[in-house]
Motif scaffolding. Sequence first.
Motif, PDB file in Angstrom:
ATOM      1  N   GLN A   1      34.173  11.322  17.550  1.00 13.70           N
ATOM      2  CA  GLN A   1      34.802  11.619  18.833  1.00 13.70           C
ATOM      3  C   GLN A   1      35.648  12.884  18.785  1.00 13.70           C
ATOM      4  N   GLN A   2      36.404  13.074  17.708  1.00 10.88           N
ATOM      5  CA  GLN A   2      37.271  14.241  17.657  1.00 10.88           C
ATOM      6  C   GLN A   2      36.457  15.530  17.533  1.00 10.88           C
ATOM      7  N   LEU A   3      35.389  15.498  16.752  1.00  9.11           N
ATOM      8  CA  LEU A   3      34.544  16.691  16.661  1.00  9.11           C
ATOM      9  C   LEU A   3      33.852  16.968  17.999  1.00  9.11           C
ATOM     10  N   ALA A   4      33.471  15.901  18.695  1.00  4.52           N
ATOM     11  CA  ALA A   4      32.842  16.085  20.011  1.00  4.52           C
ATOM     12  C   ALA A   4      33.811  16.752  20.983  1.00  4.52           C
ATOM     13  N   LYS A   5      35.087  16.357  20.930  1.00  4.93           N
ATOM     14  CA  LYS A   5      36.083  16.999  21.782  1.00  4.93           C
ATOM     15  C   LYS A   5      36.165  18.496  21.484  1.00  4.93           C
ATOM     16  N   LEU A   6      36.199  18.827  20.197  1.00  2.00           N
ATOM     17  CA  LEU A   6      36.318  20.232  19.814  1.00  2.00           C
ATOM     18  C   LEU A   6      35.113  21.034  20.269  1.00  2.00           C
ATOM     19  N   ARG A   7      33.936  20.473  20.126  1.00  2.00           N
ATOM     20  CA  ARG A   7      32.724  21.204  20.515  1.00  2.00           C
ATOM     21  C   ARG A   7      32.633  21.330  22.031  1.00  2.00           C
ATOM     22  N   ARG A   8      32.949  20.254  22.744  1.00  2.00           N
ATOM     23  CA  ARG A   8      32.856  20.279  24.206  1.00  2.00           C
ATOM     24  C   ARG A   8      33.822  21.299  24.810  1.00  2.00           C
ATOM     25  N   THR A   9      34.997  21.436  24.217  1.00  3.08           N
ATOM     26  CA  THR A   9      36.013  22.334  24.761  1.00  3.08           C
ATOM     27  C   THR A   9      35.946  23.740  24.191  1.00  3.08           C
ATOM     28  N   GLY A  10      35.022  23.988  23.246  1.00  4.59           N
ATOM     29  CA  GLY A  10      34.872  25.320  22.677  1.00  4.59           C
ATOM     30  C   GLY A  10      35.863  25.660  21.587  1.00  4.59           C
ATOM     31  N   LEU A  11      36.600  24.658  21.099  1.00  3.02           N
ATOM     32  CA  LEU A  11      37.627  24.926  20.093  1.00  3.02           C
ATOM     33  C   LEU A  11      37.107  24.874  18.656  1.00  3.02           C
ATOM     34  N   PHE A  12      35.965  24.257  18.440  1.00  2.00           N
ATOM     35  CA  PHE A  12      35.531  23.945  17.074  1.00  2.00           C
ATOM     36  C   PHE A  12      35.473  25.164  16.162  1.00  2.00           C
ATOM     37  N   ASP A  13      34.861  26.236  16.624  1.00  2.00           N
ATOM     38  CA  ASP A  13      34.655  27.409  15.766  1.00  2.00           C
ATOM     39  C   ASP A  13      35.932  28.194  15.499  1.00  2.00           C
ATOM     40  N   ALA A  14      37.013  27.837  16.165  1.00  2.93           N
ATOM     41  CA  ALA A  14      38.279  28.547  15.952  1.00  2.93           C
ATOM     42  C   ALA A  14      39.008  28.081  14.700  1.00  2.93           C
ATOM     43  N   PHE A  15      38.541  26.988  14.075  1.00  3.52           N
ATOM     44  CA  PHE A  15      39.236  26.422  12.923  1.00  3.52           C
ATOM     45  C   PHE A  15      38.533  26.758  11.615  1.00  3.52           C
ATOM     46  N   ASP A  16      39.342  26.966  10.588  1.00  5.36           N
ATOM     47  CA  ASP A  16      38.808  27.101   9.235  1.00  5.36           C
ATOM     48  C   ASP A  16      38.566  25.727   8.619  1.00  5.36           C
ATOM     49  N   VAL A  17      39.417  24.765   8.945  1.00  5.93           N
ATOM     50  CA  VAL A  17      39.320  23.416   8.399  1.00  5.93           C
ATOM     51  C   VAL A  17      39.658  22.412   9.492  1.00  5.93           C
ATOM     52  N   VAL A  18      38.867  21.352   9.587  1.00  3.78           N
ATOM     53  CA  VAL A  18      39.148  20.239  10.491  1.00  3.78           C
ATOM     54  C   VAL A  18      39.206  18.957   9.678  1.00  3.78           C
ATOM     55  N   CYS A  19      40.342  18.276   9.693  1.00  4.35           N
ATOM     56  CA  CYS A  19      40.513  17.013   8.983  1.00  4.35           C
ATOM     57  C   CYS A  19      40.746  15.896   9.989  1.00  4.35           C
ATOM     58  N   THR A  20      39.901  14.889   9.971  1.00  9.29           N
ATOM     59  CA  THR A  20      40.139  13.680  10.752  1.00  9.29           C
ATOM     60  C   THR A  20      40.572  12.583   9.792  1.00  9.29           C
ATOM     61  N   SER A  21      41.405  11.665  10.281  1.00 13.33           N
ATOM     62  CA  SER A  21      41.873  10.584   9.418  1.00 13.33           C
ATOM     63  C   SER A  21      40.711   9.750   8.903  1.00 13.33           C
ATOM     64  N   GLU A  22      39.665   9.587   9.712  1.00 17.23           N
ATOM     65  CA  GLU A  22      38.520   8.796   9.279  1.00 17.23           C
ATOM     66  C   GLU A  22      37.829   9.445   8.081  1.00 17.23           C
ATOM     67  N   ARG A  23      37.694  10.758   8.110  1.00 11.82           N
ATOM     68  CA  ARG A  23      36.986  11.435   7.011  1.00 11.82           C
ATOM     69  C   ARG A  23      37.808  11.486   5.732  1.00 11.82           C
ATOM     70  N   ILE A  24      39.099  11.799   5.833  1.00 13.66           N
ATOM     71  CA  ILE A  24      39.880  12.035   4.621  1.00 13.66           C
ATOM     72  C   ILE A  24      40.522  10.765   4.064  1.00 13.66           C
ATOM     73  N   GLY A  25      40.546   9.692   4.865  1.00  9.32           N
ATOM     74  CA  GLY A  25      41.073   8.431   4.358  1.00  9.32           C
ATOM     75  C   GLY A  25      42.574   8.248   4.477  1.00  9.32           C
ATOM     76  N   PHE A  26      43.258   9.189   5.079  1.00  9.16           N
ATOM     77  CA  PHE A  26      44.703   9.088   5.306  1.00  9.16           C
ATOM     78  C   PHE A  26      44.988   9.496   6.747  1.00  9.16           C
TER      79      PHE A  26
END
Length: 230
Positions: free
Chosen positions: A134-159
């Motif tokens: 869901q969080q990556l979908a938000k970033l892609r839908r709003t055009g923000l995704f490519d502006a980041f060098d790193v994206v960490c979601t709590s689900e992926r990193i475990g914290f």
Amino acid sequence: MTPVDAVCFDLDGTLFDHQGSARAAVVRFLHSLDVVASESTIASWFAAEEEHYERWRSGEISFSEQRRRRLRSVLTPLGVDVPPGDVEIDELFSGYLRAYESAWRAFPDALPLLRSLRASGHRIGLLTNGTEAQQLAKLRRTGLFDAFDVVCTSERIGFAKPDARAFAVLASELGVEPAACLFVGDDPVKDADGARAAGMQTLLIADHRRRGLPIGELIASSIAASEGAR
């Protein structure tokens, strides 16, 4: 104070207008159920979201279950017949979810701000409590995704925020020391306290967002203050 090499952000309420998107969605969803979306009903929706989302974040219930409990706690007192089965209640929630996704929007200053920070030579990171999809979908839908060098979601990193380990992972993936990171968020506990515990510099922007003001000048002032410490 260490000069800022990376500017890191929370997503919902900081760069992404979750409150505005969710409010539009719940009004539409309640209307579909023939329920008047009064201010008190909308407030109860957001209170239930906060309560049960935090129970998911802490590992007490599943992500799907927090959605089901939100519906039961809000709709049952309104006289809506909430189905008892998981499949049926998940289908009911999908009506809200479709409305929410159609209302997704970033704050107007978000993308220009991220591009400006990257152009000035800063690494850009994101740390968000939420599901990866869901969080990556938000970033892609709003055009923000490519502006980041790193994206960490709590689900992926475990914290999850405010756990200092979540912020440490973010700094590590960015390749910078925590002390050289400025973390920008809207929550004094999850964002500011957590980042500070990890050794990051912090900036709270909730008041600016509530007033509909851009946050670029606040960030520039924080960066300038760190530069003065060289």
